[in-house]
Structure formats: C-alpha cells, structure tokens
Design an enzyme around this catalytic site. Structure first.
Site, PDB file in Angstrom:
ATOM      1  N   ASP A   1       0.809  -1.211   0.000  1.00 20.40           N
ATOM      2  CA  ASP A   1       0.000   0.000   0.000  1.00 20.40           C
ATOM      3  C   ASP A   1       0.846   1.266   0.000  1.00 20.40           C
ATOM      4  O   ASP A   1       1.989   1.282   0.454  1.00 20.40           O
ATOM      5  CB  ASP A   1      -0.922   0.021   1.225  1.00 20.40           C
ATOM      6  N   ARG A   2       0.241   2.332  -0.459  1.00 20.58           N
ATOM      7  CA  ARG A   2       0.909   3.629  -0.507  1.00 20.58           C
ATOM      8  C   ARG A   2       1.459   4.028   0.859  1.00 20.58           C
ATOM      9  O   ARG A   2       2.548   4.606   0.969  1.00 20.58           O
ATOM     10  CB  ARG A   2      -0.085   4.682  -1.005  1.00 20.58           C
TER      11      ARG A   2
END
EC number: 5.4.99.20
Length: 221
Positions: free
Chosen positions: A79-80
């Site tokens: 994930d970011r």
C-alpha cells in the site's frame, strides 16, 4: 453464375484463412519474443507515500520516480502508506510463486502498533482471526524490539502521547488487501507503521529506503 459465386466463396475462405494464419503467426511471434526475453528481478525498498505502480493520473509519486527498468511489474501490492520490499519482475512464474495463496510463500513484516498486545491478542493473531473476507491462516507473531536497521519515516507517524506503542514481527502465508492492518485492528491494536522485510528468499538486506537493485535470477529457483 454458379461458377462465379463458387469462385467468390473460395476467395473469401482463402482470404479468411490467410488472415487467421497471419493473426495466429503474429500472436505466436509475440509469445516467442516474450519467452525469449531474459528474466529480470528488481528489489526495491519502497518509501512511504509511494504508489506500487509506474503511472498515476493524479500525479502522485510512483515507482517511475525511482526505477528506470522497463517491463517489470510488482509481485503483489504494498500500500501507498506501507514501506519496504517490493519484488518486481517480468517472470510470470515467479510472480505466481510469490503471490498465489496456494504456494504458501512466507512474507515477513515489521509492524508498529498502538498499545501492547497481551497474550490473548497474540494468540488470536497466531491461530487466525475472522475478517470480513473470511478467517486468516495461522501466522507467525512475535513482539520484538524496534529494528536497528530501520530508517526514519517522513512524515513521522502520529502517536498519542498517553498510549505506548510496540513492534510485532508478522509472518504471513497469504496476501489479502491490507491484511496486516486489518488483523491488528481486529484485536484492538491499530497499525501505525508497516514495513515488509521479505518475500520468500528475497529480503531488504543492503537496500536503503528508496534504493533498488537488479539481481541475477537463479534457474528453477
């Protein structure tokens, strides 16, 4: 007239066959080129706030800002707001080995959580918790010290001064969307920071945050 119609039908069939053969040959040639391409494996230590893809219409930071290698894609997601190891490759078999649940490839994460999990919470994580997409597989869970190789995060995490934090070493054998975060939240300890350290035999060893390197892929690894 019948002879003329027959000739036209023959020409149409011949044209169709030639068109099909050309399309088939083109697909085979494309497939052959892909199979003959050298297998490439890139390890990347993804910083916080970087998308695990090469393009983004919104102009956010992506892999393209760090990695000039073309034709490789991330095996699984990170994930970011997570950090750490991304394995990028053009080898479909390797991607499957690292990401498909049936392969049971271990992935190690170091996770900073809010609070200090008690034995009941740790045991629940080890044996499996039921999330909205079903029960998780048994996982390796240990309370550990903050890793001494860890880099500072920019921006730093938001801590509540009156609540302590702790670090967990989490080993998963599956890879669902935001699984670690959902697991720790399920037992009452939200994730504050998440770093993936390894996928199978591939690790962060020797990679600074934001750094990448290409490695030689062993045959039949």
């Amino acid at each position: 007239m019948r002879q003329l119609i027959s000739s036209e039908n023959t020409m149409q069939k011949t044209s169709f066959r030639n068109h099909y053969v050309k399309r088939f040959s083109s697909r085979q040639a494309s497939k052959s080129r892909k199979e003959n391409q050298p297998k490439r494996v890139v390890l990347f230590n993804k910083p916080y706030d970087v998308l695990p893809q090469f393009t983004d219409e919104a102009g956010r930071r992506t892999l393209k800002d760090f990695i000039p290698v073309q034709g490789v894609y991330a095996a699984g997601r990170l994930d970011r707001d997570s950090e750490g190891l991304l394995v990028l490759t053009n080898d479909g078999a390797l991607q499957a080995r690292l990401t498909q649940p049936g392969k049971r490839t271990g992935k190690i994460y170091y996770v900073q959580v809010e609070g200090i999990p008690d034995n009941a919470a740790l045991q629940a994580l080890r044996t499996g918790v039921t999330l909205n997409d079903g029960p998780t597989l048994p996982a390796g869970i240990e309370i550990v010290a903050e890793p001494d190789w860890l880099w500072p995060r920019t921006p730093p995490i938001r801590e509540r001064k009156n609540i302590p934090t702790s670090w967990l070493k989490v080993t998963l054998y599956e890879g669902r969307n935001r699984q670690v975060r959902r697991m720790t939240a399920h037992v009452g300890h939200p994730t504050l920071r998440l770093i993936r350290y390894s996928m199978g035999d591939y690790t962060l060893n020797g990679l600074d945050n934001g750094q990448w390197r290409e490695i030689a892929q062993e045959k039949d690894r």
